[in-house]
Design a protein around this motif. Structure first.
Motif, mmCIF file in Angstrom:
data_model
loop_
_atom_site.group_PDB
_atom_site.id
_atom_site.type_symbol
_atom_site.label_atom_id
_atom_site.label_comp_id
_atom_site.label_asym_id
_atom_site.label_seq_id
_atom_site.Cartn_x
_atom_site.Cartn_y
_atom_site.Cartn_z
ATOM 1 N N LEU A 1 -2.672 11.833 3.666
ATOM 2 C CA LEU A 1 -3.144 10.821 4.182
ATOM 3 C C LEU A 1 -4.230 10.364 3.514
ATOM 4 O O LEU A 1 -4.657 8.971 3.494
ATOM 5 N N LEU A 2 -5.260 11.540 2.851
ATOM 6 C CA LEU A 2 -6.605 10.669 2.623
ATOM 7 C C LEU A 2 -6.167 10.395 1.039
ATOM 8 O O LEU A 2 -7.077 9.507 0.675
ATOM 9 N N VAL A 3 -5.163 10.845 0.222
ATOM 10 C CA VAL A 3 -4.763 10.439 -1.175
ATOM 11 C C VAL A 3 -4.603 9.010 -0.558
ATOM 12 O O VAL A 3 -4.814 8.296 -1.868
ATOM 13 N N TRP A 4 -3.183 8.331 -0.357
ATOM 14 C CA TRP A 4 -2.918 7.217 0.324
ATOM 15 C C TRP A 4 -4.414 6.414 0.485
ATOM 16 O O TRP A 4 -4.494 5.113 0.041
ATOM 17 N N THR B 1 -5.312 1.606 5.272
ATOM 18 C CA THR B 1 -5.837 2.909 6.461
ATOM 19 C C THR B 1 -4.696 3.016 7.660
ATOM 20 O O THR B 1 -4.524 4.294 7.551
ATOM 21 N N PRO B 2 -4.627 1.863 8.047
ATOM 22 C CA PRO B 2 -3.760 1.353 9.360
ATOM 23 C C PRO B 2 -2.514 2.013 9.428
ATOM 24 O O PRO B 2 -1.903 2.803 10.219
ATOM 25 N N ALA B 3 -1.607 1.945 8.107
ATOM 26 C CA ALA B 3 -0.201 1.725 8.339
ATOM 27 C C ALA B 3 -0.188 3.342 7.400
ATOM 28 O O ALA B 3 1.014 4.138 7.918
ATOM 29 N N ALA B 4 -1.650 4.214 7.250
ATOM 30 C CA ALA B 4 -1.019 5.359 6.825
ATOM 31 C C ALA B 4 -1.120 6.410 8.121
ATOM 32 O O ALA B 4 -0.276 7.273 8.500
ATOM 33 N N PHE B 5 -2.103 5.597 8.874
ATOM 34 C CA PHE B 5 -2.408 6.548 9.869
ATOM 35 C C PHE B 5 -1.083 6.807 10.774
ATOM 36 O O PHE B 5 -0.528 7.355 11.964
ATOM 37 N N VAL B 6 -0.485 5.077 11.292
ATOM 38 C CA VAL B 6 1.009 4.721 11.980
ATOM 39 C C VAL B 6 1.626 5.951 11.140
ATOM 40 O O VAL B 6 2.893 6.375 11.897
ATOM 41 N N THR B 7 1.712 5.630 9.980
ATOM 42 C CA THR B 7 3.979 6.636 9.027
ATOM 43 C C THR B 7 3.144 8.464 9.266
ATOM 44 O O THR B 7 3.844 9.110 9.662
#
Length: 432
Positions: free
Chosen positions: A159-162, A170-176
Motif C-alpha cells: 500500500l505504501l509503495v502504491w 491513496t483513497p483507492a489504495a485504502f479501499v482496495t
C-alpha cells in the motif's frame, strides 16, 4: 488430565498427533496479520500528518490495544469461537480501512469507522491469531508468533509503495486494502482453530524438552505458572509494560516523521524492516537470550533517532525550522543522504522487534498457562504508546530534531533497564 504427562516443574502435557494442516493454519494467520497492517502503518505514513490525523491514530492504537485483552479472554474461556472472532475482525478491519480511504481524517465518521471499529477489529485479529499459532506450536511458540507479528509490520509495504508512486490514488489504495482484508481474514476465519488444551506434538517428549540444559541457559522457563492477579503484583509486569510504552511510542512516531520527508522508498524500507526485524530478533534471542537481544534492539531504535535527527537537520526542507507536516524539497531530500538511510535501517530493525521479545519474556517470566491473558495486559500499554507517539509527532511539527532527540532518550532508558529484568518468583539469595 488422567493421561497427561508432567515435567519436572509439574506442568501437564497431552501429546497428540500433529494435524496435517498445521502449516496451512500458520500461513493463514500470517496472511491475516499482513492484511490488517495498513490500519496502523499505512495510516501513520499516509494520513497522520496533521492534528486531526494524529488524534485518530492515537484513538485507533488505543482501541486496538484494548480490544486484544477481552478477545483473548472470551476465546480462552470458550465463550467466543475462533471463527466468529475472526469473522468479526474481518468485517471491522475492512470497515476501518474503507473509512480511512473514503473519509480520510474527517470527523466524526473517521473516529467511529477507522479509529473505533478498525481498532477493535485489528485487536481481534491480532490477539486471536497469536493465540492460535502459539497453541499449535507450543515447542517453539516464541519464534512462530514472532513471524506472524512481523507480517503485521511489513504487510503495509504494498500500500505504501502504491500510494507513494501515485499520491492521488491513496483513497483507492485504502479501499482496495479493505477488500483484501475482508477476503484474507475471512479465509483465516474459515481455516483457523485453536489446539486442544495442553496439546503437545506427538513424537517430541515434553519432559526431555523441559530439561534441555542448552535451551534453559539461554531461555529459562518460568519459576512457576502465574495467574494474572499474581503477575500483576510482581515488579516485572509493570517494567515490561513501561518498556512497551516507550518503545511503541518511538516506533509509530518514526513512521510519521520519515513519511513527512517525502522519501517514500525510505518509508517502505522502514516498515519492511519493522516487520522483518522481528523474526531476526527472535533468532538472535534463542542464541544470546531475550534480555540481551531486547537491550540491543532498543539500542538500535535509540541510535536510529539520533541518525534521523542528524539527517533531517542536514536536509534543507525538513530541518530546524520546518515541521514534519511540510513537504521536503528535492534538494532537501538529497541533503538527507546517508544519515537518513542509516537512521531508517537502525530505527526499522529496532522499531518492531521488541514486540515479540516482550511477548517471549512474558512467557519466560510468568509461564505458558496464562500467557495470553498476561501478555494482553502488557500489550494494552500500547494505548499509552499511541498517546506518546502523537505527542512526539505534535512536537515535531515545529521542532523535528528536538522531537527525535526526545525519542532517542525514550528508547535509550528502557535499553539500559532491559538487562536488569529478573525472573519473578525466585528466592532472593546472596551472591556467591
Amino acid at each position: 488430565m488422567e493421561n497427561a504427562i508432567r515435567d519436572w516443574r509439574g506442568r501437564a502435557y497431552l501429546p497428540g498427533p500433529v494435524p496435517s494442516d498445521r502449516t496451512r493454519m500458520f500461513r493463514l494467520a500470517l496472511a491475516a496479520m499482513a492484511a490488517i497492517s495498513p490500519l496502523q502503518y499505512g495510516f501513520a505514513a499516509l494520513l497522520a500528518r496533521e492534528d486531526a490525523g494524529l488524534t485518530l491514530l492515537a484513538a485507533w492504537i488505543a482501541a486496538q490495544a484494548a480490544g486484544a485483552l477481552p478477545a483473548l479472554h472470551l476465546v480462552r474461556s470458550g465463550r467466543l469461537g475462533v471463527r466468529p472472532a475472526l469473522a468479526a475482525g474481518a468485517a471491522l478491519s475492512a470497515a476501518g480501512l474503507a473509512t480511512a480511504g473514503l473519509a480520510g481524517t474527517a470527523w466524526p465518521l473517521a473516529l467511529a469507522g477507522y479509529a473505533l471499529l478498525g481498532g477493535l477489529g485489528a485487536g481481534l485479529v491480532y490477539g486471536v491469531c497469536c493465540e492460535v499459532v502459539a497453541s499449535w506450536y507450543p515447542e517453539r511458540a516464541a519464534a512462530r508468533v514472532g513471524l506472524i507479528t512481523g507480517a503485521f509490520g511489513y504487510g503495509a509495504v504494498p500500500l505504501l509503495v502504491w500510494a507513494g508512486l501515485a499520491p492521488g490514488a491513496t483513497p483507492a489504495a485504502f479501499v482496495t486494502a479493505a477488500v483484501v482484508a475482508a477476503v484474507v481474514v475471512g479465509a483465516a476465519a474459515r481455516g483457523l482453530r485453536a489446539a486442544p488444551a495442553l496439546w503437545w506434538p506427538e513424537g517430541l517428549d515434553p519432559r526431555t524438552h523441559a530439561l534441555d540444559a542448552a535451551r534453559l541457559r539461554v531461555t529459562p522457563d518460568a519459576a512457576r505458572q502465574f495467574l494474572l492477579p499474581q503477575a500483576l503484583r510482581t515488579r516485572a509486569l509493570p517494567a515490561l509494560a513501561l518498556i512497551l510504552t516507550c518503545a511503541g511510542a518511538v516506533s509509530v512516531f518514526d513512521v510519521i516523521v520519515v513519511a513527512a520527508t517525502g522519501a517514500w522508498a525510505a518509508v517502505a524500507l522502514l516498515v519492511a524492516l519493522n516487520g522483518a526485524g522481528r523474526s531476526l530478533a527472535m533468532r538472535c534471542s534463542e542464541r544470546f537470550g531475550r534480555r540481551r537481544t531486547l537491550a540491543a534492539v532498543l539500542g538500535s531504535l535509540a541510535l536510529g533517532q539520533l541518525l534521523l535527527a542528524a539527517g533531517m537537520t542536514a536536509g534543507a526542507g525538513v530541518g530546524g525550522t520546518a515541521g514534519i507536516g511540510a513537504a521536503a524539497s528535492p534538494a532537501g531530500e538529497a541533503g538527507h543522504g546517508v544519515l537518513l538511510w542509516l537512521g531508517v535501517v537502525a530505527a526499522g530493525l529496532g522499531g518492531g522487534a521488541f514486540y515479540p521479545l516482550l511477548a517471549s519474556l512474558v512467557r519466560e517470566f510468568f509461564g505458558v498457562e496464562r500467557h495470553g491473558e498476561i501478555h494482553a495486559v502488557v500489550y494494552s500499554a500500547k494505548a499509552l504508546a499511541g498517546v506518546g507517539a502523537v505527542a512526539l509527532a505534535a512536537a515535531a511539527l515545529s521542532a523535528p530534531a528536538a522531537a527525535l532527540l526526545a525519542a532517542a532518550a525514550l528508547a535509550a532508558l528502557p535499553a539500559l533497564a532491559a538487562p536488569r529484568l529478573r525472573l519473578p518468583g525466585l528466592p532472593a539469595t546472596l551472591p556467591a
